[in-house]
Design an enzyme around this catalytic site. Structure first.
Site, PDB file in Angstrom:
ATOM      1  CD  GLU A  41      -2.437   1.592   3.205  1.00 27.88           C
ATOM      2  OE1 GLU A  41      -3.400   1.772   2.725  1.00 27.88           O
ATOM      3  OE2 GLU A  41      -2.099   0.102   3.553  1.00 27.88           O
ATOM      4  CE  LYS A 116      -7.058   1.309   3.105  1.00 31.08           C
ATOM      5  NZ  LYS A 116      -5.849   1.993   4.411  1.00 31.08           N
ATOM      6  CB  CYS A 152      -4.259  -1.849   3.755  1.00 31.60           C
ATOM      7  SG  CYS A 152      -3.634  -2.176   5.277  1.00 31.60           S
ATOM      8  N   GLY A 306      23.045   1.673  34.901  1.00 29.03           N
ATOM      9  CA  GLY A 306      23.677   0.598  35.575  1.00 29.03           C
ATOM     10  C   GLY A 306      22.532  -0.420  35.607  1.00 29.03           C
TER      11      GLY A 306
END
Length: 572
Positions: A41, A116, A152, A306
């Site tokens: 897409e 789409k 999609c 640390g």
């Protein structure tokens, strides 16, 4: 017919580079004998282009680039390319000015354009801002084979699978009614933990229900906070996966469609990841690598305390960019324990990265002297604690500015949720690597990383987490144990449970109320945080749209308690 899947990694806005990438994939596909090449897409501009689409010159340039690409493609190869198409009727009938489209290129021309149909507006998606939905079922005929085209979200509305419809139409059902021979889907689907398994389950259901062989083509790569995992795959009519591309990497997969059987033949299947920690690690490494590369950084810097958070971020950065491109800075204060320095140095030695030691005690004294008269008569508290964090943030930003490094922030999702972090201090940075990784998952990732060799020093894994901003401080002075906190946050942030539901699940009502207040109060911090890589379905990024000036009365009063908890505002 051989069909090739180009699982590419576009750079948003770089039309020429993306076109060249598609061209190179086309040449490889043609060499393999493919007749059709699929790309993701919006492959020409990269996904998501966001407000670049509001620039007419950008849209015009995309059209020109598409035409030029069509002329450069190999002969006898049809290519589906993701692009945008102007909505010529918008000024007359209303609607958005663009379509999210796939263009079919063949023999030097744009043969057809497909729009789409389903435009998502949830989570990170805002496609209705730019696009008008297509109204027609999309298909084309190539060598007597009818190929349905979906983009999609067009896949994500099978009411038989979901038990409901989110949109009025189901593009897959419409194509099945038309009797197409196969369906292709061109996607840019962002990664979240476990999403690939869900995609395969969903498409397997559709393939079996509609007796349609299907190809799912996905983008790969990192774009801002979003990570795209690839994992393109092919299903036969029985819903069996007959081919799968690699995860978190570019790939070119070729499958063969048997015209007689009207189905796909078995192809190569890349293995699925064996654990969530494995795939999360790959996602974060890709996210850091692409964010740095696409923002034109070659080296990164981070603070090494640390602690476990900076340890996992340093390990991710080293895997993404190489040990020679990572600098760890140790900035101990008078409150830092000896093991903080020794643990940080042991980690750096295991990773092979360079370090610098910059003690901040004298800088703290300078702040104390400058603020002495103003703070006279007050007790040591949050302001003084946060000065330490902000000194460290200033030093790291100075290094980043001086040498052109990308500063990586090391805060995790649990801290971001409740505001256990310092604005303009440890929140400084260009990218928050683990901002969507809960503290308990950080421990899990470190243990996974150490499965063969000790990379994260054992003491880092076993000591109590602490910001070390005052003597003897540990995180649990201000927060519930992380196992409890993370479960509450999962229920509140991801599952949208009410306070009453969370309490009913076994959590203390006072703690639940306190966490809810902390999450609400920290919204102003999250709004100022660097982008964080998204790995869950509810990240504090582009898909999180909460107000800052608000009062979660409805949530906080969803149950009654006799005790009124005071929100902990530590490390504001």
């Amino acid at each position: 017919m051989k069909i090739a899947i180009a699982q590419i990694n576009p750079t948003i806005g770089d039309l020429l580079l993306n076109a060249q990438t598609i061209l190179e994939a086309s040449q490889r596909a043609a060499s393999s004998g493919a007749r059709l090449l699929l790309t993701p897409e919006l492959s020409l501009c990269g996904y998501p282009p966001r407000d670049l689409l509001l620039n007419p010159s950008f849209v015009e340039a995309m059209g020109i680039t598409l035409q030029n690409l069509a002329q450069d493609l190999p002969p006898n190869l049809a290519v589906l390319v993701g692009t945008v198409e102007p909505n010529l009727n918008a000024s007359i009938s209303g609607g958005k000015t663009l379509f999210n489209s796939m263009a079919l290129l063949e023999n030097g021309q744009v043969k057809q354009v497909f729009h789409k149909r389903l435009l998502p507006t949830y989570d990170v998606f805002d496609e209705r801002r730019y696009f008008e939905p297509g109204l027609q079922a999309n298909y084309f005929t190539l060598d007597n084979i009818d190929i349905g085209v979906t983009i999609c979200e067009d896949l994500w509305n099978d009411e038989d699978f979901w038990g409901k419809r989110s949109y009025a139409v189901n593009p897959i059902a419409d194509l099945a009614i038309l009797g197409v021979d196969l369906i292709v889907n061109l996607s840019a689907s962002p990664y979240t933990v476990g999403k690939q398994q869900f995609r395969e389950t969903m498409l397997r259901h559709s393939a079996v229900r509609f007796q349609q062989p299907m190809i799912y083509t996905n983008q790969v790569g990192g774009n801002d906070d979003l990570i795209f995992d690839g994992h393109s795959f092919v299903l036969n009519r029985q819903g069996e996966i007959i081919s799968r591309a690699r995860g978190f990497d570019t790939d070119l997969v070729v499958v063969e469609f048997d015209e007689t059987q009207r189905d796909f033949q078995l192809g190569s299947v890349a293995p699925a990841y064996q654990s969530e920690d494995d795939e999360i690690w790959q996602a974060l490494v890709l996210g850091v690598r692409d964010y740095a590369r696409k923002c034109r950084f070659s080296k990164v810097v981070l603070g090494l305390s640390g602690g476990i958070d900076s340890a996992i971020v340093a390990a991710i950065a080293t895997a993404a960019l190489g040990k020679e491109n990572v600098l760890g800075v140790l900035m101990p204060s008078p409150y830092s324990s000896e093991h903080s320095i020794s643990d940080a140095l042991a980690l750096a030695e295991n990773l092979g990265i360079k370090t610098n030691l910059l003690p901040i005690g004298e800088l703290m004294q300078g702040f104390d002297q400058t603020l002495g008269d103003l703070f006279a008569g007050t007790e040591f508290g949050l302001a003084e604690e946060n000065i330490q964090s902000r000194i460290r943030g200033n030093l790291l930003m100075a290094i980043a500015n001086k040498f052109g490094y990308l500063l990586l922030s090391t805060g995790n999702k649990s801290e971001m949720a409740v505001g256990y972090c310092t604005l303009y201090g440890d929140m400084n940075g260009g990218l928050a690597v683990i901002a969507d990784v809960p503290k308990t998952r950080v421990y899990s990732l470190c243990q996974w990383l150490n499965r063969n060799d000790e990379i994260i020093p054992q003491n880092v894994l076993t000591k109590a987490p602490s910001a070390e901003l005052k003597p003897g401080q540990v995180d649990q002075d201000s927060l519930p144990p992380y196992e409890i906190l993370d479960d509450i946050l999962q229920r509140l942030v991801h599952n949208h449970q009410s306070a009453a539901q969370i309490v009913a699940a076994g959590h203390d009502a006072v703690i639940v109320d306190r966490v809810i207040q902390m999450v609400a109060r920290a919204e102003f911090k999250r709004r100022q945080a660097p982008p964080g890589l998204k790995i869950t379905d509810r990240a504090f990024g582009t898909g999180w749209r909460m107000p800052i000036a608000s009062n979660w009365v409805g949530v906080k009063k969803a149950y009654q308690t006799k005790t009124t908890a005071t929100p902990n505002l530590s490390l504001l």
